[in-house]
Design a protein around this motif. Structure first.
Motif, short mmCIF file in Angstrom:
data_model
loop_
_atom_site.label_atom_id
_atom_site.label_comp_id
_atom_site.label_asym_id
_atom_site.label_seq_id
_atom_site.Cartn_x
_atom_site.Cartn_y
_atom_site.Cartn_z
N TYR A 31 0.84 -1.19 0.00
CA TYR A 31 0.00 0.00 0.00
C TYR A 31 0.88 1.25 0.00
O TYR A 31 1.87 1.32 0.73
N CYS A 33 0.86 5.62 0.26
CA CYS A 33 0.08 6.79 0.65
C CYS A 33 0.89 8.05 0.35
O CYS A 33 2.06 7.98 -0.01
N LEU A 45 -2.08 13.99 5.43
CA LEU A 45 -2.39 12.82 4.60
C LEU A 45 -3.39 13.22 3.52
O LEU A 45 -4.46 13.75 3.84
N TYR A 48 -4.41 7.51 1.05
CA TYR A 48 -3.94 6.33 1.77
C TYR A 48 -4.44 5.08 1.07
O TYR A 48 -5.39 5.13 0.28
N GLN A 49 -3.81 3.97 1.38
CA GLN A 49 -4.15 2.68 0.74
C GLN A 49 -4.32 2.86 -0.78
O GLN A 49 -5.34 2.47 -1.36
N THR B 103 -3.63 -3.29 7.77
CA THR B 103 -3.48 -2.88 6.37
C THR B 103 -2.20 -2.08 6.14
O THR B 103 -1.95 -1.62 5.04
N TYR B 106 0.32 4.02 8.17
CA TYR B 106 0.29 5.36 7.60
C TYR B 106 -0.24 6.30 8.66
O TYR B 106 -0.72 5.86 9.70
N PHE B 107 -0.16 7.61 8.41
CA PHE B 107 -0.36 8.57 9.49
C PHE B 107 -1.44 9.59 9.13
O PHE B 107 -1.26 10.39 8.22
N ASP B 108 -2.55 9.54 9.88
CA ASP B 108 -3.66 10.42 9.56
C ASP B 108 -3.74 11.64 10.46
O ASP B 108 -4.60 12.50 10.25
N LEU B 109 -2.88 11.72 11.44
CA LEU B 109 -2.87 12.87 12.34
C LEU B 109 -1.44 13.10 12.78
O LEU B 109 -0.77 12.17 13.24
N TRP B 110 -0.97 14.34 12.65
CA TRP B 110 0.39 14.71 13.02
C TRP B 110 0.34 15.85 14.03
O TRP B 110 -0.52 16.72 13.97
#
Lengths: 106, 120
Positions: A31, A33, A45, A48-49, B103, B106-110
């Protein structure tokens, strides 16, 4: 160790489509991103994926990933999209970032 | 408000130690994997460490054996203990939330980051 390669810079005219690539060995099997970072700000972000958009990210941002290349596409690029963009993948319990691409909207 | 706030960055001499903290708020901290990512001035991003919800930890070779990530769910806090610091560790250190689970990371909040400078 795993590496992701991005072009250092990409230029696009306002309203046109910008494509930023990210290359890595068999990247399509993982994956990918993408993050956008404006000067003085933290990364955000945007994909993603491979091709999913977080809430709040405009529909003009899209992603794909196949073979050895992931691509971030920005349709109808706006001046506000000018920023550094980083791809990222995960391999063997290790996070890898690309070197980043500076997107200039001329 | 959902946010991460880092603290603890400072000027430290080579060979010294420093402990960074990250305060989480607005979400259920204990249910997320968490990471530290650093960025040298004008340069790219580098992953520094990860900790899972069960306390499992991960590091890249560049910091393994020198840095230790930990978390305290009761305090909604993430930490990074950095020992044997080198000039190359000089960077802005970000705390980042990871919703990826199985999955992938990955980073959705920094957070906004905290500056660590290693210099004599």
């Amino acid at each position: 160790s795993y590496e992701l390669i991005q072009p250092p810079s990409v230029s696009v005219s306002p309203g046109q489509t910008a494509s930023i690539t990210c290359s890595g060995d068999k990247l399509g099997d993982k994956y990918a991103c993408w993050y956008r970072q404006k000067p003085g700000q933290s990364p955000v972000l945007v994909i993603y994926q491979d091709n999913k958009r977080p809430s709040g990210i405009p529909e003009r941002f899209s992603g794909s990933n196949s073979g050895n290349t992931a691509t971030l596409t920005i349709s109808g690029t706006q001046a506000m999209d000018e920023a550094d963009y980083y791809c990222q993948a995960w391999d063997s319990s290790t996070v890898v970032f690309g070197g980043g691409t500076k997107l200039t909207v001329l | 408000e959902v946010q991460l706030v880092e603290s603890g960055g400072d000027l430290v001499q080579p060979g010294g130690s420093l402990r960074l903290s990250c305060a989480a708020s607005g979400f259920t901290f204990s249910t997320y994997d968490m990471h530290w990512v650093r960025q040298t001035t004008g340069k790219g991003l580098e992953w520094v460490s990860a900790i899972g919800t069960a306390g499992d930890t991960y590091y890249p070779g560049s910091v393994k054996g020198r840095f230790t990530i930990s978390r305290e769910n009761a305090k909604n806090s993430l930490y990074l203990q950095m020992n044997s610091l080198r000039a190359g560790d000089t960077a802005v250190y970000y705390c980042a939330r990871d919703p990826g689970g199985v999955t992938g990371w990955y980073f959705d909040l920094w957070g906004r980051g905290t500056l660590v400078t290693v210099s004599s």
